[in-house]
Enzyme design. Structure first.
Site, PDB file in Angstrom:
ATOM      1  CB  CYS A   2     -55.990   2.897 -41.088  1.00 15.54           C
ATOM      2  SG  CYS A   2     -56.027   4.046 -39.740  1.00 15.54           S
ATOM      3  NE  ARG A  27     -55.525  -3.171 -42.166  1.00 17.92           N
ATOM      4  CZ  ARG A  27     -54.292  -3.349 -42.617  1.00 17.92           C
ATOM      5  NH1 ARG A  27     -53.969  -4.475 -43.198  1.00 17.92           N
ATOM      6  NH2 ARG A  27     -53.379  -2.421 -42.468  1.00 17.92           N
ATOM      7  CD1 TRP A  74     -58.674   0.793 -34.506  1.00 18.30           C
ATOM      8  CD2 TRP A  74     -56.609   1.629 -34.378  1.00 18.30           C
ATOM      9  NE1 TRP A  74     -58.125   0.380 -33.320  1.00 18.30           N
ATOM     10  CE2 TRP A  74     -56.861   0.879 -33.220  1.00 18.30           C
ATOM     11  CE3 TRP A  74     -55.369   2.262 -34.517  1.00 18.30           C
ATOM     12  CZ2 TRP A  74     -55.916   0.734 -32.210  1.00 18.30           C
ATOM     13  CZ3 TRP A  74     -54.430   2.122 -33.508  1.00 18.30           C
ATOM     14  CH2 TRP A  74     -54.716   1.358 -32.366  1.00 18.30           C
ATOM     15  CG  ASN A  98     -53.515   2.704 -43.539  1.00 23.86           C
ATOM     16  OD1 ASN A  98     -54.565   3.319 -43.494  1.00 23.86           O
ATOM     17  ND2 ASN A  98     -53.432   1.431 -43.894  1.00 23.86           N
ATOM     18  N   GLY A  99     -51.068   5.240 -40.761  1.00 26.39           N
ATOM     19  CA  GLY A  99     -49.820   5.594 -40.069  1.00 26.39           C
ATOM     20  C   GLY A  99     -49.953   6.919 -39.345  1.00 26.39           C
ATOM     21  CD  GLU A 477     -50.387 -31.535 -37.878  1.00 25.81           C
ATOM     22  OE1 GLU A 477     -51.093 -31.607 -36.853  1.00 25.81           O
ATOM     23  OE2 GLU A 477     -50.859 -31.382 -39.011  1.00 25.81           O
ATOM     24  CE  LYS A 481     -52.784 -33.471 -40.898  1.00 21.82           C
ATOM     25  NZ  LYS A 481     -53.047 -32.159 -40.418  1.00 21.82           N
ATOM     26  CD  GLU A 484     -56.702 -35.214 -39.669  1.00 18.64           C
ATOM     27  OE1 GLU A 484     -55.596 -34.762 -40.043  1.00 18.64           O
ATOM     28  OE2 GLU A 484     -57.727 -34.530 -39.630  1.00 18.64           O
ATOM     29  CG  HIS A 500     -40.355 -41.671 -18.847  1.00 22.83           C
ATOM     30  ND1 HIS A 500     -39.733 -41.909 -17.644  1.00 22.83           N
ATOM     31  CD2 HIS A 500     -39.636 -40.692 -19.460  1.00 22.83           C
ATOM     32  CE1 HIS A 500     -38.699 -41.094 -17.514  1.00 22.83           C
ATOM     33  NE2 HIS A 500     -38.617 -40.350 -18.609  1.00 22.83           N
ATOM     34  CE  LYS A 600     -60.301 -27.704 -44.044  1.00 26.13           C
ATOM     35  NZ  LYS A 600     -58.968 -28.219 -43.634  1.00 26.13           N
TER      36      LYS A 600
HETATM   37  O1  M6R Z   1     -60.700 -24.989 -38.159  1.00 26.18           O
HETATM   38  P1  M6R Z   1     -59.790 -25.305 -36.998  1.00 26.18           P
HETATM   39  O2  M6R Z   1     -58.360 -25.019 -37.279  1.00 26.18           O
HETATM   40  O3  M6R Z   1     -60.249 -24.658 -35.722  1.00 26.18           O
HETATM   41  O4  M6R Z   1     -59.923 -26.863 -36.792  1.00 26.18           O
HETATM   42  C1  M6R Z   1     -59.269 -27.514 -35.743  1.00 26.18           C
HETATM   43  C2  M6R Z   1     -59.209 -28.991 -35.958  1.00 26.18           C
HETATM   44  O5  M6R Z   1     -60.515 -29.510 -36.054  1.00 26.18           O
HETATM   45  C3  M6R Z   1     -58.430 -29.352 -37.218  1.00 26.18           C
HETATM   46  O6  M6R Z   1     -57.131 -28.848 -37.167  1.00 26.18           O
HETATM   47  C4  M6R Z   1     -58.355 -30.881 -37.390  1.00 26.18           C
HETATM   48  O7  M6R Z   1     -57.577 -31.426 -36.385  1.00 26.18           O
HETATM   49  C5  M6R Z   1     -57.829 -31.225 -38.778  1.00 26.18           C
HETATM   50  N1  M6R Z   1     -58.639 -32.208 -39.378  1.00 26.18           N
HETATM   51  C6  M6R Z   1     -56.421 -31.710 -38.745  1.00 26.18           C
HETATM   52  O8  M6R Z   1     -55.941 -32.092 -39.983  1.00 26.18           O
END
Ligand code: M6R
Length: 605
Positions: A2, A27, A74, A98-99, A477, A481, A484, A500, A600
């Site tokens: 809810c 939700r 809900w 709610n609850g 990651e 970053k 990119e 390896h 994006k």
């Molecule tokens: O919108 P999403 O989180 O599904 O996008 C996934 C990837 O395209 C996104 O994380 C991409 O790797 C970014 N540019 C990373 O910085």
């Protein structure tokens, strides 16, 4: 689960309530309704089914008023229907809830001589009748609230609209409620996501709080009816995410925003010091889930990889993590104990959406962790766990990543709680999540350290990130970053994997960023550092005080971060990783917010 909205406005509140209810649709709900008061008369509209039905009803039979309450229901007690939908309107009051009120039958019995003609089979209607009775018996609204909250048992968030009053009255226990304050209106909601855009202050209600909001005023009382001063948080409107303000790029603004986005995400689902997580209620039995399939792309995939260490260690649950474009075409096997979890900032990534479709064909439960509500993933998943990072503009994902990690950590705790494997040490690390926002601020105070490191990386042809345990995906990651936005060659590796193969690439002055909090992997990582040094590599070690002591003299450059644990370390260590990439990109003069060749939102295969 809810959803609740209550608004006290200087002008009509109905449109605002409908907007808030649409923000709560994620939700899950089966009916909805609103009630307002004008000229001391309470009026309402409620319907079964989608919010569009309620909007159509109000279009055909308009409703007006400056004060109102709204609800998406809900079903728990009683089937989804008009009569069981909230608000419940009585002579003196209207109520949304709610609850579950566990002792509602006892309360019903205690009101037996009132000859009440109940219209629904819900627990909520009984509480509305109790309020009605107390007001008719001469109680003031606050006296009635006090009486009700001492008599009811169970979990609740309650909001009452009362005749002869310009205020809304509320209380919570075991179900979240948040107050939103602004010059023009005050409101109360079950979720910060429901708050109107121009709300600038937010108060999270604490367990047992009772209170009232009116025009320009809000009061909160504890259970013994003493006035309380809860912490007031700033609330950032959605629009303010789309301008850079004093920052040079969106990316650095978004890096700095992380203490706030993590705080918001935590407070939306958990409460400091009570070790409980309040995720939307799943319709399946969480105890029965014995394996997770986590699917995502890019940065979101790295968040999933990190969380695998958490799910397996804390929730003791087998976890498969896979890149969406692979999972999509693979002949995998699932069973009725599998929960599919899809993670995406945009909620529009084609590969991830296709995996959701596949999971639905496979008939498994699905939950999506998404930043953009209303996106395709949020429309089609069984459950939505929103990240509260706000709109992310920079193509390189930063604040969405740490918000995804935060929600994954909360999901992990939730599963552990449901499985009854939540012990003292897990409780402690849960509470430590609340130290993250403050520690991020501390790290950001030393931003110059990272721009200095970036200066030393300008000439590097190739850069490496390494780590063990949850720091391994974070190394991936870090490398992503950097690639990119700087267009430099950078690789992330599990530190134990170097020998390896990749060790062949280490030669004089190749920079290797080592992510190594002093955890159970630390001594092993030190051995890997020795291997890199023996081949001439330059070590940039990111660790903590203990790690700095233990590694004395080994690193060429050393950064000491605040202490952390299994859950908090990957989130904290994300900040240096993002800052190094950002500062190197600005030194190299690349287009930080819109790097070449990237989009994006990736809506193609
Ligand atoms: O919108 P999403 O989180 O599904 O996008 C996934 C990837 O395209 C996104 O994380 C991409 O790797 C970014 N540019 C990373 O910085």
């Amino acid at each position: 689960m809810c959803g609740i909205i209550g608004i006290v406005n200087k002008t009509d509140c109905v449109k605002g309530m409908l907007t808030a209810l649409s923000k709560l649709e994620y939700r899950g709900y089966d009916s909805s309704g609103v009630a307002t008061i004008t000229n001391n008369k309470i009026d309402y509209r409620k319907v079964q089914g989608k919010l569009a039905n309620l909007k159509e009803l109000i279009y055909n039979k308009p409703l007006a008023g400056n004060i109102g309450i709204g609800h998406t229901r809900w079903a728990t007690h009683g089937e989804p229907s008009n009569k069981n939908a909230h608000p419940f309107v009585k002579r003196n009051c209207a109520l949304v809830h709610n609850g579950i009120i566990e002792n509602y039958l006892d309360i019903k019995k205690s009101l037996a001589n009132q000859k009440i003609d109940y219209k629904s089979s819900t627990d909520t209607e009984v509480v509305a009748e109790l309020m009605n009775y107390l007001i008719e018996d001469g109680a003031t609204p606050l006296e009635a609230m006090k009486e009700i909250t001492t008599r009811i048992e169970g979990n609740y968030a309650l909001v009452f609209l009362l005749k002869n009053s310009n205020n809304l009255y509320f209380s919570r226990k075991g179900s979240p409620l948040v107050l939103g304050l602004s010059k023009s209106l005050n409101c109360v909601a079950s979720d910060t996501l429901a708050l109107p855009n121009h709300i600038d202050k937010v108060i999270y209600l604490e367990e047992g709080d009772i209170g009232e909001i009116g025009n320009g005023q809000a009061k909160i009382f504890d259970q013994s009816f003493k006035v309380k001063k809860n912490v007031i948080h700033d609330h950032i409107s959605l629009q303010s995410h789309t301008s850079k303000n004093q920052y040079k790029h969106f990316m650095i603004k978004e890096i700095h925003y992380q203490s706030k986005s993590i705080d918001d995400t935590l407070l939306n689902f958990a409460k400091k010091n009570d070790n409980k997580v309040y995720l939307p209620q799943f319709k399946f039995d969480t105890k029965k889930i014995n394996n997770l399939s986590l699917v995502a792309c890019g940065t979101a995939f790295h968040a999933c990889m990190i969380s695998k260490y958490w799910f397996e260690e804390i929730s003791k649950i087998n976890t498969l993590v896979e890149i969406a474009s692979e999972y999509r075409y693979r002949e995998n096997s699932v069973n009725d104990k599998t929960l599919g979890v899809l993670v995406s900032q945009s909620g529009e990534t084609m590969d991830t959406i296709k995996c959701l479709e596949k999971m639905k064909r496979q008939n498994i439960n699905t939950a999506s962790i998404v930043n953009v509500l209303g996106s395709s993933l949020t429309r089609d998943s069984d459950y939505i766990l929103p990240t509260l990072a706000g709109p992310e503009i920079g193509v390189a994902s930063t604040k969405a990543f740490t918000a995804q990690l935060t929600v994954l950590a909360l999901l992990c705790i939730h599963i552990a709680q449901k499985k009854g494997i939540f012990n003292e040490s897990t409780k402690k690390i849960t509470n430590d999540l609340f130290t993250i926002p403050g520690n991020i601020k501390l790290i950001l105070k030393n931003e110059k350290t990272y721009s200095d490191i970036a200066k030393d990386l300008i000439e590097a042809k190739s850069i490496f990130y390494v780590g063990r345990g949850p720091m391994y995906p974070l190394a991936l990651e870090g490398a992503l970053k950097l690639k990119e936005i700087t267009y430099k060659h950078c690789e992330g590796y599990a530190a134990g994997e170097l020998k390896h193969g990749p060790l062949a690439l280490i030669e004089d002055s190749v920079p290797v960023v080592v992510l190594a909090p002093s955890d159970k992997y630390f001594n092993k990582t030190i051995s890997n550092i020795q291997e890199i040094k023996a081949r001439g590599g330059e070590i940039i070690l990111i660790t903590d005080k203990e790690g700095a002591k233990k590694s004395s003299g080994l690193a060429d450059k050393l950064i000491s971060l605040p202490d952390s644990n299994l859950l908090t370390a990957p989130i904290l260590y994300s900040i240096p990783v993002q800052l190094i990439a950002y500062h190197l990109a600005t030194l190299l003069g690349t287009d930080v917010d819109q790097p070449r060749n990237l989009a994006k939102s990736v809506t193609v295969e």
